[in-house]
Design an enzyme around this catalytic site. Structure first.
Site, PDB file in Angstrom:
ATOM      1  N   ASP A 308      58.368  13.897  33.672  1.00  0.00           N
ATOM      2  CA  ASP A 308      57.050  14.414  34.006  1.00  0.00           C
ATOM      3  C   ASP A 308      56.049  13.269  33.878  1.00  0.00           C
ATOM      4  OD1 ASP A 308      55.001  16.355  34.493  1.00  0.00           O
ATOM      5  OD2 ASP A 308      54.595  16.374  32.351  1.00  0.00           O
ATOM      6  N   ASP A 507      56.934  17.408  28.514  1.00  0.00           N
ATOM      7  CA  ASP A 507      56.263  17.875  27.300  1.00  0.00           C
ATOM      8  C   ASP A 507      55.508  19.179  27.490  1.00  0.00           C
ATOM      9  OD1 ASP A 507      54.042  17.022  28.797  1.00  0.00           O
ATOM     10  OD2 ASP A 507      52.940  16.526  26.974  1.00  0.00           O
ATOM     11  N   ASP A 511      57.675  22.175  32.133  1.00  0.00           N
ATOM     12  CA  ASP A 511      58.869  21.342  32.140  1.00  0.00           C
ATOM     13  C   ASP A 511      60.072  22.038  31.515  1.00  0.00           C
ATOM     14  OD1 ASP A 511      57.354  19.179  33.165  1.00  0.00           O
ATOM     15  OD2 ASP A 511      56.668  18.700  31.145  1.00  0.00           O
TER      16      ASP A 511
END
Length: 763
Positions: A308, A507, A511
């Site tokens: 990410d 995080d 995700d």
């Protein structure tokens, strides 16, 4: 692990050890019958546990090493070799207890998956506000979401809202939503309280859908066989063939038992978990929590990395990176006025502006007559001046747009950044450029990961395409996928797993499904969402991406040491099997020899405790690191003044240009150059020792020489300029030097901070 039964192998280890010890003492005292009874009491529970595990393994259509242990114990009992059976049972129980211990050490109590999920909502009923459970919310209900609360269900806004959607979309900066816009559950109210109308029940809302994706991904991920079991596919048939051949050639069942006893694959049972536990312990000491031996094994085989952007590659917080201002206006004064007024606001962007001003040592004034419009801006009096701070549309209500404002807005769109405009007494005096900066360790982390064996890097982000492309270009990531929903991320991971072992780093709640679906999910747990930490196999407890590179190196060396230890142990075992097959090694002696082989394999496996650290010895102390940060913060106003003068130079009169150039020259000579010379003489030599090589700081020293050259040139120009200032041709030369100095200083500061961060000693 999938193969472990519910039997408490630690308890079985204690029982088998005690019964073997006490039985041996009784046997030495000629109490043979009682000794045999105790030995048998220690063997039977282990035998039952092996049966349960073998049945489970067969139901999954997998091979395991347990069948040899079961056969050797069973045959020893049939042949009345009770002591031999007890010794084998102790070996098996100790190996399995060690594996249980590995799991227990790796699995720490994680926070619940949905700790941040809303459980109640504030619903208007008959003109009154009533708090109800989330299950009672129905489509069409009018709800109130207070400041700081999580949006309970999907719906439509009835008023302006400022939302932190980073956990859902990956967008790092707060989003402004207008009346009539849709809002999704899981977003956090980052502004004033607002009303909304529910459009879905809690079960049908966005947040609940993400939870279902996590559950589905976890349920469909296939179990991973033990490293030991994979070796068993070759070793078990070989051992059985050799034992059968010895029995066929001699018709002696004791010869068969002797081969099976020596063949009991305790190097497989013991060496692998010892190495895995050691590797996980090594990772834990570096702030990397690996939730199981299987996760460490998979990590060692990974070749593809998905990550990410927000909170992973970037810091996830808005930071001031540049100040645009009108000619004859100082950047520090624009920031000081904005920060003074923003002290009265609790907005996250206001807090970032105040923090930036304080980092630069600016003295802030107390604002008066403050009026805030949530999501738009704030106005008030600062030092007798009428100041307006906020979005462009808000500031131009009271201040005429500046000539540079449209270009500044365009730059913000290209960078995916946030802009805060500042109006003073009806004039737009400046604007603050804030963005989510790339983490200091990110470039180095990606280099180390590539060196550790990762072949493919893919960035998944909810950000817009042009923003994602700019970040990817800076970091050298060629595969960039923007505007990704949680379902998109999940699909990308599942597709990539067909081509190799995949790591996903993230995080946010958005995700979590991808983390659960990946072969190895890695959560930035120091600041990550509960859902992502729960779904992940690896949690970085230290908020540094470069620790993943260390963990990957540890995992690969751990697996290599485990394989080496197994090879040594099984090689010795094969030799002993041949000796036993020729009748030179009776069962009890073979069991004792096997214990010696186990010890050799375990000592070899313990080398993994020192595995794979990629950090050099020593480093910068916390005090030195803090001092470097302070010095760079103090020098940032100097950098801003270089850019500001370059931008404004052509609009200044000759005398003003000469005066400002002279003032800038003084700041460069007395603030910047002493810092760079000190780095050259004191800091760089120490970093060179830590880095190694013939001349590792050559590039940094070359940058210093270029900085000294440009500042020296500017100093000569400032000293030789007449009071009337430079002519147009000379003005262009000065502007070229200023822009060049600005570019090289910003690049140099970024390089230094990354380098210092890499060599910072862990606290």
């Amino acid at each position: 692990m999938p193969f472990i039964s519910q039997l408490p192998y630690r308890a079985l280890l204690v029982v088998s050890a005690l019964t073997l010890l006490v039985g041996t003492l009784l046997h030495l005292n000629s109490q043979t019958a009682l000794a045999h009874g105790l030995w048998l009491a220690g063997v039977i529970p282990v035998l039952l546990g092996l049966c349960v595990d073998i049945v489970k393994t067969l139901l999954r259509r997998q091979a395991g090493v347990d069948v040899l242990a079961l056969l050797s114990i069973g045959l020893a009992l049939v042949l009345d070799e009770i002591l031999t059976a007890a010794v084998i049972a102790l070996m098996v129980a100790s190996g399995r207890a060690l594996e249980d211990y590995a799991e227990a050490q790796a699995r720490r109590e994680m926070t619940a998956l949905l700790n941040r999920a809303p459980r109640v909502a504030n619903r208007y009923e008959d003109g009154q506000l009533r708090q109800i459970s989330l299950e009672q919310v129905l489509p069409g209900d009018r709800l109130l979401v207070r400041s700081g609360e999580v949006v309970p269900v999907d719906g439509t806004l009835s008023s302006l809202a400022e939302l932190d959607e980073s956990m859902l979309t990956g967008e790092s900066l707060p989003a402004r939503r207008l009346s009539g816009d849709t809002v999704r559950s899981g977003a956090i109210n980052a502004g004033a309280a607002f009303d909304m109308t529910a459009s879905a029940s809690a079960a049908n809302s966005t947040f609940a859908g993400i939870v279902r994706l996590v559950s589905s991904a976890q349920a469909t991920r296939s179990p991973v066989a033990r490293l030991a079991d994979r070796y068993a596919l070759l070793f078990v048939p070989l051992a059985l063939a050799l034992a059968g051949l010895a029995w066929f050639a001699t018709a002696d069942p004791i010869r068969l038992l002797a081969v099976l006893v020596v063949a009991t694959p305790c190097p497989l049972i013991l060496a692998v978990p010892v190495a895995i536990v050691s590797g996980m312990s090594r990772c834990a000491r570096r702030g990397v929590l690996v939730k199981g031996g299987g996760a460490l094994e998979r990590l060692a085989q990974a070749n593809t990395l998905f990550f990410d952007k927000t909170g992973t590659l970037t810091g996830g917080n808005a930071r001031l990176v540049a100040i645009q201002c009108e000619p004859h206006t100082r950047a520090d004064e624009v920031l000081r006025l904005a920060a003074s007024l923003d002290q009265a606001s609790n907005h996250v962007i206001a807090a970032a502006i105040v923090a930036a001003a304080r980092e630069r040592g600016l003295v802030l004034s107390v604002p008066a007559q403050v009026v805030e419009e949530p999501g738009a801006g704030v106005s008030g009096q600062v030092d007798g001046k009428s100041v307006t701070v906020g979005a462009f549309a808000y500031v131009i209500r009271t201040s005429a747009p500046a000539s540079w404002s449209q270009l500044f807005l365009q730059r913000l769109r290209y960078d995916g950044a946030c802009g805060v405009f500042v109006g003073v007494d009806g004039v737009m005096q400046g604007a603050l450029h804030l963005t989510d900066e790339i983490r200091l360790e990110t470039p180095r982390a990606l280099r180390l990961l590539r060196r550790a064996g990762i072949e493919r890097f893919v960035m998944l982000t909810g950000d817009r395409q042009h923003i994602a492309d700019s970040i990817g270009a800076v970091l050298g990531v060629t595969d960039v996928r923007a505007e990704q929903t949680p379902a998109d991320k999940l699909a990308a991971i599942q597709a990539a797993r067909r081509d190799g072992v995949v790591i996903m780093v993230g995080d946010g709640v958005n995700d979590a499904p991808a983390l659960a679906a990946a072969d190895i999910g890695v959560s930035m747990g120091a600041r990550g969402a509960d859902a992502s930490s729960e779904a992940a196999d690896v949690v970085l407890l230290v908020d540094r991406l470069d620790r993943l590179a260390e963990a990957l190196m540890v995992a690969r060396r751990t697996r290599r040491i485990a394989v080496q230890s197994v090879a040594v142990g099984m090689g010795l075992t094969l030799v002993a099997m041949v000796v036993a097959a020729f009748g030179y090694l009776p069962p009890v002696a073979g069991a004792l020899l096997q214990e010696v082989i186990d010890l050799v394999a375990i000592l070899s496996a313990l080398r993994a405790r020192q595995a794979g650290s990629m950090r050099p010895s020593g480093g910068l102390s916390s005090e030195q690191w803090t001092q470097l940060q302070v010095e760079h913060q103090q020098l940032k106003p100097v950098l801003d003044s270089v850019r500001s003068l370059a931008d404004r130079l052509s609009s200044l009169s000759g005398p003003v240009a000469a005066a400002e150039l002279a003032e800038l020259n003084e700041r460069l000579l007395h603030q910047l150059l002493p810092h760079e010379r000190q780095d050259d003489s004191e800091l760089y030599p120490r970093i060179a020792v830590l880095t190694g090589g013939d001349d590792p700081m050559a590039a940094m020293n070359s940058t210093h020489r270029e900085i000294f050259r440009i500042t020296g040139r500017l100093a000569h120009i400032a000293q030789e300029l007449p009071e009337s200032g430079p002519d147009p041709a000379y003005m262009q030369e000065i502007q070229r030097l200023l822009y060049g100095l600005d570019a090289i200083l910003r690049l140099h500061f970024a390089q230094e901070e990354e380098l210092y961060h890499a060599f910072r000693e862990s606290s």
